[in-house]
Motif scaffolding. Structure first.
Motif, short mmCIF file in Angstrom:
data_model
loop_
_atom_site.label_atom_id
_atom_site.label_comp_id
_atom_site.label_asym_id
_atom_site.label_seq_id
_atom_site.Cartn_x
_atom_site.Cartn_y
_atom_site.Cartn_z
N PRO A 1 0.80 -1.23 0.00
CA PRO A 1 0.00 0.00 0.00
C PRO A 1 0.83 1.28 0.00
N PHE B 1 -1.02 2.14 -5.38
CA PHE B 1 -1.93 1.69 -4.33
C PHE B 1 -2.34 2.88 -3.46
N THR C 1 -4.80 5.15 -5.22
CA THR C 1 -6.15 4.57 -5.26
C THR C 1 -6.86 4.75 -3.93
N ASN C 2 -6.16 4.48 -2.84
CA ASN C 2 -6.76 4.66 -1.51
C ASN C 2 -7.22 6.09 -1.29
N VAL D 1 -14.25 0.84 -9.61
CA VAL D 1 -13.76 1.30 -8.32
C VAL D 1 -14.14 2.76 -8.11
N TYR E 1 -8.55 -4.85 -6.66
CA TYR E 1 -8.92 -3.86 -5.65
C TYR E 1 -10.44 -3.79 -5.50
N TYR F 1 -11.69 -4.68 -1.80
CA TYR F 1 -12.09 -3.56 -0.95
C TYR F 1 -13.52 -3.07 -1.17
#
Length: 361
Positions: free
Chosen positions: A212, A217, A220-221, A302, A356, A360
């Motif tokens: 992460p 990553f 994206t978070n 997403v 992802y 998630y």
């Protein structure tokens, strides 16, 4: 070449380590895999547990493969000595390390412990594996030590693509310094004790269930939360992104082809030692990378189709320890092992975005 081998993989809950173990379980017969990882909380432990569960699910399908996971640290010398004594590994793949450039500024001790002391423990165990403790044993010691280095060792070198023939004496982070130290330590042990060793300089590894703290990553978070993403060096960075499956394929080919032991004119061993780059040989501009990532996140569902990316981008200066470009010369890997990574950035980010969404969302 790897069938029926006893293989130690350190960092077995990590991104590269877990994917390597899964590939070994799938493709090779009669092997015994020993894995060690302290499963620390440098990043989300749930990801590490997810990888370990994937391995457990695979191993149940293979009756001719054995697997043992040890939750401990390579910094513990006694643990490593006992592990070598009990399992007598023939191939050692050292992937356990404290990773990350920026974190090495915040917590340097972690890098000394894992990357230097831990690697020293592995080298010492390889060294003493050649001492016969049981005359009835067929164990001849470690046949090949493969270990993770990093593209970070190139520091701020201006010459591109980066070649393993380049001088790399100017690291710009402690992380890079520890990785260069690993190469020097391995060379010394290869020379002194005739240990076949190969270092692999990985270039920006990415993919599903990755780390992460890596840009793809982390971006994206943040985008999911509606936060702004910081694009360093005002977007004028280039990275040689390498998909995880390409990295694993490179490791496996190298594992099966140890440097040859030879005796020099002085009657002493010529170090059976090598270092290779593993990269995509195609550095991508960071802004182009972000554009592809956002397109694949939308495609996977997403993020919504109408997401305002421009409102969530912030161009900022270069961070301490970072370098403006990474670019691998992988010709020696191609020459010696017939292999060159080939997964395109879009294909790799598509796999990540789909994972992802499932994991998630």
């Amino acid at each position: 070449m790897l069938n029926n081998k006893r293989i130690l993989v350190t960092g077995g809950a990590g991104f590269i380590g877990a994917n390597l173990i899964m590939r070994l379980i799938k493709d090779y017969s009669g092997i015994s895999i020993i894995s060690i990882d302290n499963v620390n909380d440098y990043y989300d432990v749930e990801l590490k547990d997810f990888r370990l569960k994937q391995i457990d699910a695979l191993i149940k399908e293979r009756k001719d493969v054995s697997y043992r996971f040890i939750r401990d640290t390579i910094c513990n010398k006694q643990v490593i000595e006992d592990l070598f004594k009990e399992y007598q590994p023939e191939i050692v793949v050292n992937l356990a390390a404290q990773a990350g450039v920026r974190y090495s500024i915040e917590n340097p001790q972690a890098y000394i412990d894992s990357n230097l002391i831990g690697f020293y423990n592995i080298l010492e165990a390889c060294r003493y594996s050649y001492n016969k403790k049981n005359e009835n044993s067929t164990y001849q010691g470690v046949e090949h030590l493969v270990y993770a280095s990093s593209s970070s060792v190139y520091g701020s070198n201006k010459k591109v693509p980066y070649s393993t023939d380049d001088k790399v004496d100017n690291p710009v982070s402690l992380y890079a310094a520890t990785k260069k130290s690993n190469e020097l330590m391995a060379h010394a042990y290869s020379k002194l004790y005739n240990i076949p060793s190969t270092g692999l300089r990985f270039f920006t590894v990415y993919g599903p269930a990755g780390r992460p703290d890596m840009a793809y990553f982390g971006f994206t978070n943040k985008l999911i939360k509606g936060d702004k993403i910081k694009i360093f060096n005002y977007g004028n960075c280039k990275r040689d992104f390498t998909y995880i499956d390409d990295i694993v394929e490179g490791i496996i080919r190298v594992m099966a082809g140890a440097p040859k032991r030879q005796i020099g004119e002085d009657g002493l061993p010529v170090p059976p030692y090598a270092v290779y780059n593993i990269g995509n040989q195609n550095p991508e501009n960071l802004l182009d990378f972000v554009n592809i990532l956002q397109e694949e996140l939308v495609r996977a569902g997403v993020l919504p189709d109408n997401y305002d990316f421009d409102a969530h981008k912030e161009l900022v200066p270069m961070q301490p320890g970072d370098v403006p470009v990474t670019y691998a010369d992988c010709q020696p890997l191609l020459d010696n092992y017939g292999y060159k990574p080939s997964t395109s950035l879009r294909e790799g980010l598509r796999q990540f975005a789909e994972w992802y969404k499932e994991f998630y969302c």
